[in-house]
Design a protein around this motif. Sequence first.
Motif, PDB file in Angstrom:
ATOM      1  N   ARG A 104      56.046  48.074  14.205  1.00  0.00           N
ATOM      2  CA  ARG A 104      57.343  47.730  14.811  1.00  0.00           C
ATOM      3  C   ARG A 104      57.665  46.246  14.620  1.00  0.00           C
ATOM      4  NH1 ARG A 104      56.661  51.729  19.800  1.00  0.00           N
ATOM      5  NH2 ARG A 104      57.796  53.473  18.885  1.00  0.00           N
ATOM      6  N   ALA A 105      56.667  45.398  14.756  1.00  0.00           N
ATOM      7  CA  ALA A 105      56.894  43.960  14.562  1.00  0.00           C
ATOM      8  C   ALA A 105      57.286  43.676  13.119  1.00  0.00           C
ATOM      9  CB  ALA A 105      55.631  43.172  14.937  1.00  0.00           C
ATOM     10  N   ARG A 106      56.608  44.310  12.178  1.00  0.00           N
ATOM     11  CA  ARG A 106      56.949  44.116  10.774  1.00  0.00           C
ATOM     12  C   ARG A 106      58.356  44.648  10.498  1.00  0.00           C
ATOM     13  NH1 ARG A 106      52.719  44.403   6.075  1.00  0.00           N
ATOM     14  NH2 ARG A 106      52.217  42.504   7.160  1.00  0.00           N
ATOM     15  N   LEU A 107      58.693  45.817  11.077  1.00  0.00           N
ATOM     16  CA  LEU A 107      60.030  46.389  10.905  1.00  0.00           C
ATOM     17  C   LEU A 107      61.091  45.433  11.452  1.00  0.00           C
ATOM     18  CD1 LEU A 107      61.900  48.709  10.094  1.00  0.00           C
ATOM     19  CD2 LEU A 107      61.395  49.770  12.313  1.00  0.00           C
ATOM     20  N   GLU A 108      60.817  44.843  12.597  1.00  0.00           N
ATOM     21  CA  GLU A 108      61.754  43.878  13.191  1.00  0.00           C
ATOM     22  C   GLU A 108      61.940  42.667  12.273  1.00  0.00           C
ATOM     23  OE1 GLU A 108      61.642  41.050  17.083  1.00  0.00           O
ATOM     24  OE2 GLU A 108      61.152  43.164  17.423  1.00  0.00           O
ATOM     25  N   THR A 109      60.850  42.197  11.692  1.00  0.00           N
ATOM     26  CA  THR A 109      60.931  41.074  10.750  1.00  0.00           C
ATOM     27  C   THR A 109      61.765  41.458   9.538  1.00  0.00           C
ATOM     28  OG1 THR A 109      58.783  40.221  11.450  1.00  0.00           O
ATOM     29  CG2 THR A 109      59.566  39.537   9.273  1.00  0.00           C
ATOM     30  N   TYR A 110      61.520  42.643   9.000  1.00  0.00           N
ATOM     31  CA  TYR A 110      62.272  43.103   7.833  1.00  0.00           C
ATOM     32  C   TYR A 110      63.754  43.227   8.155  1.00  0.00           C
ATOM     33  CZ  TYR A 110      57.854  44.416   5.520  1.00  0.00           C
ATOM     34  OH  TYR A 110      56.625  44.419   4.939  1.00  0.00           O
ATOM     35  N   ARG A 111      64.073  43.735   9.343  1.00  0.00           N
ATOM     36  CA  ARG A 111      65.479  43.875   9.742  1.00  0.00           C
ATOM     37  C   ARG A 111      66.145  42.497   9.869  1.00  0.00           C
ATOM     38  NH1 ARG A 111      67.381  48.809   8.669  1.00  0.00           N
ATOM     39  NH2 ARG A 111      66.232  50.454   9.714  1.00  0.00           N
ATOM     40  N   ALA A 112      65.398  41.521  10.373  1.00  0.00           N
ATOM     41  CA  ALA A 112      65.942  40.160  10.486  1.00  0.00           C
ATOM     42  C   ALA A 112      66.202  39.577   9.096  1.00  0.00           C
ATOM     43  CB  ALA A 112      64.985  39.269  11.280  1.00  0.00           C
ATOM     44  N   ILE A 113      65.292  39.812   8.164  1.00  0.00           N
ATOM     45  CA  ILE A 113      65.485  39.349   6.789  1.00  0.00           C
ATOM     46  C   ILE A 113      66.705  40.039   6.184  1.00  0.00           C
ATOM     47  CG2 ILE A 113      64.507  39.379   4.451  1.00  0.00           C
ATOM     48  CD1 ILE A 113      61.718  39.103   5.825  1.00  0.00           C
ATOM     49  N   GLU A 114      66.838  41.324   6.455  1.00  0.00           N
ATOM     50  CA  GLU A 114      67.980  42.087   5.944  1.00  0.00           C
ATOM     51  C   GLU A 114      69.291  41.459   6.415  1.00  0.00           C
ATOM     52  OE1 GLU A 114      69.118  46.777   5.660  1.00  0.00           O
ATOM     53  OE2 GLU A 114      68.421  46.039   7.618  1.00  0.00           O
ATOM     54  N   GLN A 115      69.387  41.160   7.697  1.00  0.00           N
ATOM     55  CA  GLN A 115      70.612  40.570   8.235  1.00  0.00           C
ATOM     56  C   GLN A 115      70.844  39.161   7.694  1.00  0.00           C
ATOM     57  OE1 GLN A 115      70.325  40.900  12.503  1.00  0.00           O
ATOM     58  NE2 GLN A 115      71.219  42.947  12.498  1.00  0.00           N
ATOM     59  N   ARG A 116      69.752  38.400   7.577  1.00  0.00           N
ATOM     60  CA  ARG A 116      69.867  37.014   7.141  1.00  0.00           C
ATOM     61  C   ARG A 116      70.227  36.900   5.651  1.00  0.00           C
ATOM     62  NH1 ARG A 116      64.392  34.547   6.966  1.00  0.00           N
ATOM     63  NH2 ARG A 116      64.490  35.354   4.853  1.00  0.00           N
ATOM     64  N   ASP A 117      69.595  37.729   4.815  1.00  0.00           N
ATOM     65  CA  ASP A 117      69.696  37.526   3.367  1.00  0.00           C
ATOM     66  C   ASP A 117      70.594  38.504   2.624  1.00  0.00           C
ATOM     67  OD1 ASP A 117      67.911  35.492   3.808  1.00  0.00           O
ATOM     68  OD2 ASP A 117      66.183  36.542   2.987  1.00  0.00           O
ATOM     69  N   PHE A 118      70.933  39.626   3.238  1.00  0.00           N
ATOM     70  CA  PHE A 118      71.632  40.653   2.466  1.00  0.00           C
ATOM     71  C   PHE A 118      72.906  41.147   3.137  1.00  0.00           C
ATOM     72  CE2 PHE A 118      67.140  40.812   1.259  1.00  0.00           C
ATOM     73  CZ  PHE A 118      67.273  40.499  -0.081  1.00  0.00           C
ATOM     74  N   GLY A 119      73.571  40.277   3.870  1.00  0.00           N
ATOM     75  CA  GLY A 119      74.797  40.654   4.553  1.00  0.00           C
ATOM     76  C   GLY A 119      76.048  40.443   3.728  1.00  0.00           C
ATOM     77  N   ALA A 120      75.916  39.801   2.584  1.00  0.00           N
ATOM     78  CA  ALA A 120      77.094  39.533   1.753  1.00  0.00           C
ATOM     79  C   ALA A 120      77.676  40.838   1.214  1.00  0.00           C
ATOM     80  CB  ALA A 120      76.713  38.620   0.586  1.00  0.00           C
ATOM     81  N   PRO A 121      78.999  40.911   1.104  1.00  0.00           N
ATOM     82  CA  PRO A 121      79.622  42.147   0.624  1.00  0.00           C
ATOM     83  C   PRO A 121      79.295  42.445  -0.841  1.00  0.00           C
ATOM     84  CG  PRO A 121      81.286  40.449   0.999  1.00  0.00           C
ATOM     85  CD  PRO A 121      79.980  39.901   1.472  1.00  0.00           C
ATOM     86  N   VAL A 122      79.044  41.410  -1.630  1.00  0.00           N
ATOM     87  CA  VAL A 122      78.706  41.596  -3.042  1.00  0.00           C
ATOM     88  C   VAL A 122      77.383  40.874  -3.307  1.00  0.00           C
ATOM     89  CG1 VAL A 122      79.439  41.165  -5.413  1.00  0.00           C
ATOM     90  CG2 VAL A 122      81.151  41.701  -3.664  1.00  0.00           C
ATOM     91  N   LEU A 123      76.437  41.619  -3.887  1.00  0.00           N
ATOM     92  CA  LEU A 123      75.135  41.047  -4.213  1.00  0.00           C
ATOM     93  C   LEU A 123      74.954  41.065  -5.731  1.00  0.00           C
ATOM     94  CD1 LEU A 123      72.934  42.930  -1.579  1.00  0.00           C
ATOM     95  CD2 LEU A 123      73.816  40.602  -1.412  1.00  0.00           C
ATOM     96  N   THR A 124      74.280  40.041  -6.256  1.00  0.00           N
ATOM     97  CA  THR A 124      73.962  40.034  -7.677  1.00  0.00           C
ATOM     98  C   THR A 124      72.937  41.131  -7.956  1.00  0.00           C
ATOM     99  OG1 THR A 124      72.078  38.534  -7.449  1.00  0.00           O
ATOM    100  CG2 THR A 124      74.268  37.521  -7.756  1.00  0.00           C
ATOM    101  N   ARG A 125      72.704  41.430  -9.202  1.00  0.00           N
ATOM    102  CA  ARG A 125      71.707  42.448  -9.557  1.00  0.00           C
ATOM    103  C   ARG A 125      70.332  42.045  -9.022  1.00  0.00           C
ATOM    104  NH1 ARG A 125      67.843  43.543 -13.285  1.00  0.00           N
ATOM    105  NH2 ARG A 125      67.573  45.740 -13.842  1.00  0.00           N
ATOM    106  N   GLY A 126      69.986  40.781  -9.175  1.00  0.00           N
ATOM    107  CA  GLY A 126      68.700  40.307  -8.663  1.00  0.00           C
ATOM    108  C   GLY A 126      68.593  40.476  -7.157  1.00  0.00           C
ATOM    109  N   GLN A 127      69.661  40.145  -6.451  1.00  0.00           N
ATOM    110  CA  GLN A 127      69.667  40.323  -4.995  1.00  0.00           C
ATOM    111  C   GLN A 127      69.579  41.805  -4.633  1.00  0.00           C
ATOM    112  OE1 GLN A 127      73.369  38.227  -4.411  1.00  0.00           O
ATOM    113  NE2 GLN A 127      72.334  36.495  -3.411  1.00  0.00           N
ATOM    114  N   GLN A 128      70.250  42.656  -5.406  1.00  0.00           N
ATOM    115  CA  GLN A 128      70.183  44.087  -5.139  1.00  0.00           C
ATOM    116  C   GLN A 128      68.760  44.615  -5.309  1.00  0.00           C
ATOM    117  OE1 GLN A 128      73.180  46.390  -7.261  1.00  0.00           O
ATOM    118  NE2 GLN A 128      74.666  44.744  -6.968  1.00  0.00           N
ATOM    119  N   LEU A 129      68.045  44.113  -6.324  1.00  0.00           N
ATOM    120  CA  LEU A 129      66.647  44.529  -6.522  1.00  0.00           C
ATOM    121  C   LEU A 129      65.768  44.026  -5.380  1.00  0.00           C
ATOM    122  CD1 LEU A 129      66.300  44.031 -10.374  1.00  0.00           C
ATOM    123  CD2 LEU A 129      66.300  46.198  -9.117  1.00  0.00           C
TER     124      LEU A 129
END
Length: 181
Positions: free
Chosen positions: A125-150
Amino acid sequence: MSTPHAILIALLEKPSSGYDLARRFDRAIGYFWQATHQQIYRELGRMVAAGWVAVLEEDDAHSSTTRRKVYRVLPVGREEVVRWVRETRLGHDDRNLFLLKLRADAVIGPLGLGEELPRFVEEARARLETYRAIEQRDFGAPVLTRGQQLQYAILKAGIRTQESWIEWAEELRPLLDQGDA
């Protein structure tokens, strides 16, 4: 995955000093491939000797008298990553300690793993929470580059893995509780 290849990949993403690379391992790559700071420095030396990586000395922004070593991947190192990706076959990862302990419990009899399961779930659960925080922090942009998508796809694999471990552990709980009683 081997540590040298993990380091090469990280340096392909961004040339770094050994210190900065170790910090990046702690913050990102370390969630799915771990290396100690000593391993990273040792491998950097080997990769320089092999001609995979070059060292550039730059002025240290924090000190007027010291220079820091920045490592960057040379074409031969890039070719090594390509070779490794194409030639290395995925194997079954049977190193999960908790699964091995469960197998021992199945053979020997109740070993008190019901007491360890909550820690296992808490870590997932702690790791999942960390991953979710990274998701919100790094992948919230409406358009991601191919590298970001990977990179996001890798993160999603981690999220789904942790969700799956938690669900599996909840299903396992009654069985372990039954044996520990």
